[in-house]
Scaffold this active site. Structure first.
Site, short mmCIF file in Angstrom:
data_model
loop_
_atom_site.label_atom_id
_atom_site.label_comp_id
_atom_site.label_asym_id
_atom_site.label_seq_id
_atom_site.Cartn_x
_atom_site.Cartn_y
_atom_site.Cartn_z
N GLN A 128 0.85 -1.20 0.00
CA GLN A 128 0.00 0.00 0.00
C GLN A 128 0.88 1.25 0.00
O GLN A 128 1.87 1.30 0.73
CB GLN A 128 -0.92 0.02 1.23
N TYR A 169 -6.23 -12.12 -2.50
CA TYR A 169 -5.40 -11.00 -3.01
C TYR A 169 -4.54 -10.48 -1.87
O TYR A 169 -4.59 -9.32 -1.50
CB TYR A 169 -6.27 -9.88 -3.59
N GLU A 203 -2.50 -15.32 -3.40
CA GLU A 203 -1.90 -14.18 -4.11
C GLU A 203 -1.21 -14.73 -5.36
O GLU A 203 -0.59 -15.79 -5.31
CB GLU A 203 -0.91 -13.49 -3.16
N ASP A 252 -9.49 -8.06 -1.44
CA ASP A 252 -8.85 -6.76 -1.71
C ASP A 252 -8.29 -6.82 -3.14
O ASP A 252 -7.07 -6.82 -3.33
CB ASP A 252 -7.74 -6.52 -0.67
N CYS A 292 -10.49 -0.67 -4.46
CA CYS A 292 -9.80 0.55 -4.92
C CYS A 292 -10.46 1.09 -6.18
O CYS A 292 -9.91 1.94 -6.87
CB CYS A 292 -8.31 0.28 -5.15
N1 SAH Z 1 -4.17 -7.01 0.50
C1 SAH Z 1 -2.85 -6.61 0.06
C2 SAH Z 1 -2.71 -6.51 -1.47
C3 SAH Z 1 -3.81 -5.83 -2.22
S1 SAH Z 1 -3.43 -5.34 -3.85
C4 SAH Z 1 -2.43 -5.34 0.74
O1 SAH Z 1 -3.26 -4.64 1.33
O2 SAH Z 1 -1.25 -5.00 0.68
C5 SAH Z 1 -4.03 -6.63 -4.82
C6 SAH Z 1 -3.13 -7.84 -4.89
O3 SAH Z 1 -3.81 -8.80 -5.73
C7 SAH Z 1 -1.76 -7.63 -5.53
O4 SAH Z 1 -0.79 -8.14 -4.66
C8 SAH Z 1 -1.82 -8.44 -6.83
O5 SAH Z 1 -0.58 -9.04 -7.15
C9 SAH Z 1 -2.85 -9.51 -6.50
N2 SAH Z 1 -3.61 -10.12 -7.60
C10 SAH Z 1 -3.99 -9.56 -8.78
N3 SAH Z 1 -4.77 -10.41 -9.47
C11 SAH Z 1 -4.89 -11.54 -8.72
C12 SAH Z 1 -5.58 -12.78 -8.88
N4 SAH Z 1 -6.31 -13.03 -9.96
N5 SAH Z 1 -5.50 -13.67 -7.89
C13 SAH Z 1 -4.77 -13.44 -6.77
N6 SAH Z 1 -4.10 -12.30 -6.57
C14 SAH Z 1 -4.15 -11.36 -7.52
#
Ligand code: SAH
Length: 456
Positions: A288, A317, A338, A386, A413
């Site tokens: 973030q 995610y 992830e 997320d 977001c």
């Molecule tokens: N919850 C975490 C990351 C959120 S951002 C935090 O707050 O830091 C969204 C994340 O989803 C990123 O790390 C991205 O790499 C991942 N992502 C994107 N598409 C995805 C998918 N289809 N399956 C799993 N993860 C995914």
């Protein structure tokens, strides 16, 4: 939408208009006989003379020639470069009005989607400037000189910038130091037209709590002239630097980072702290960008999850595991998923670093792994999601519909995909009372929010 036979304006026309609204991208909207004109640097209520730049079927674009009245919400003396580049399109709008704008954007999307969910006032920042802990700036030749800055919107014309307004000033300073060293050692800037040259981007991350700094030189070649001298001078000029990394990106692409990185100096990752836990962050892992508001966001998310220590939680995610590990302190077990492998390695290392054992992280697409967990009858109490801007995959929502976790906490977001997903989840019996926006991106149009859903 009404099908207008003839746009009410023509290209190059000069007119006087009153701005009625702001688009989700923060552009002013004026209507001329019902025909919308989008205008940069224009706020609702303001009267102005404009010049029409472009006319399309349903809408057009115009630029301000002279502003005749100022909105009471206009910030005096805002720098046009932040609007032209899209770095801070809302920087002309007073901060309390930005917070209302974000709340209203979600309200309007819910109205269109026929969702009866209250949108609470946006939780803002006390000091809504200089908050970003990460910068990614292009390096290009401009009029014979190596420059760092930001592209003009919808273009690849670099506008040289030293003060990025919303970035940690220590990061702005680091970029200038690295830029000057690249100039001193005559390292060629990347040239997009020919796919030649060397340094494409400089990425800097700074741990808000740890004050550690990572510098990533994104390069077309592993070979960077005078790298040893440059790194030595970087560490002398910037004592906070704990790692210097070269990331290889030799493709003709707009994607900034390549897949391979080499640590030239110090650690392979940056360390930072959030809500009492310590996290390592690799160069390509997501983290973030607003550390102050991240703590607010996560606290809200944990509260919304209503954890008592007995719950089985999925964190979809999960990135480097920030939410998973924070929730694990209040749950029985947390399963994270992830897609980025290095982020999952960070998450596992972060669990060990914080002595947290009740977590399991899997690499994969959330939509695939959730299917597997559903088939294994994982007794999920809370599903935390997320996702990136495109929202949840349709197959993910279908799996949720069959898995039926009693509670979902949705951190979003992008309110447009949030509204779409909430409608789909409503089809499986999930309803929400309220959405809480948290301003993670002051001065920009981006909107972050949290919504808790329960099964009827
Ligand atoms: N919850 C975490 C990351 C959120 S951002 C935090 O707050 O830091 C969204 C994340 O989803 C990123 O790390 C991205 O790499 C991942 N992502 C994107 N598409 C995805 C998918 N289809 N399956 C799993 N993860 C995914």
């Amino acid at each position: 939408m009404t099908n207008l036979a003839q746009p009410a304006v023509t290209k190059n026309q000069d007119l006087e208009v009153t701005i009625q609204d702001l688009t989700y991208e923060g552009m002013g909207v004026a209507k001329v006989a019902g025909f919308p004109l989008f205008i940069e640097d224009a706020l609702p209520g303001e009267k102005m003379q404009v010049h029409v730049l472009k006319v399309q079927k349903q809408y057009g674009f115009a630029k301000v020639v002279k502003r005749l009245t100022d909105s009471p919400d206009r910030v005096a003396g805002a720098d046009g470069a932040y609007i032209r580049t899209g770095i801070a399109p809302l920087s002309i709008l007073a901060y309390p009005a930005q917070l209302k704008f974000k709340q209203r954007q979600i309200e309007e999307l819910y109205k269109k989607a026929r969702l009866a969910i209250d949108v609470l006032p946006t939780i803002g920042m006390k000091h809504p400037l200089g908050y970003r802990n990460k910068a990614q700036v292009p390096v290009r030749m401009v009029n014979g000189e190596l420059q760092t800055g930001f592209y003009k919107k919808h273009s690849h014309d670099l506008v040289p910038i030293e003060d990025f307004l919303i970035q940690d000033p220590k990061i702005d300073h680091a970029i200038v130091v690295v830029r000057d060293l690249l100039r001193k050692y005559k390292v060629p800037a990347y040239d997009e037209r020919t796919n030649r040259g060397v340094i494409r981007n400089i990425m800097v991350r700074r741990g808000h709590a740890t004050r550690q700094m990572m510098i990533v030189l994104v390069s077309r070649t592993w070979q960077v002239p005078h790298l040893k001298d440059i790194v030595e001078e970087i560490t002398l000029a910037l004592p906070e630097v704990t790692s210097v990394v070269v990331n290889l990106n030799d493709k003709r692409t707009n994607v900034i980072l390549g897949r391979k990185s080499k640590t030239i100096y110090g650690q392979d990752y940056l360390l930072d702290k959030l809500l009492g836990s310590e996290f390592q962050i690799s160069p390509v892992s997501f983290y973030q960008v607003n550390p102050v508001q991240t703590e607010v966001l996560y606290t809200q998310a944990i509260e919304a999850a209503g954890l008592t220590g007995k719950e089985t939680v999925i964190d979809a995610y999960s990135g480097i595991g920030t939410i998973s590990l924070t929730m694990a302190r209040h749950a029985k077990h947390v399963y994270g998923v992830e897609v980025v492998e290095s982020a999952v390695r960070d998450a596992q290392a972060n669990a060990a670093r914080n002595h947290i054992k009740n977590v399991t992280f899997e690499v994969g697409k959330a939509e695939d792994v959730i299917q597997k967990w559903k088939d294994a009858d994982l007794p999920v109490d809370v599903l935390m999601v997320d996702p990136p801007r495109k929202g949840l995959d349709k197959s993910f929502i279908d799996a949720v519909g069959y898995m039926k976790p009693p509670k979902i906490v949705y951190v979003s977001c992008n309110p447009a995909t949030l509204a779409r997903d909430l409608q789909l989840l409503a089809g499986f019996g999930y309803t929400a009372k309220q959405t809480q926006p948290v301003d993670m991106f002051p001065q920009t149009q981006h909107i972050e929010s949290i919504t808790a859903l329960t099964l009827d």
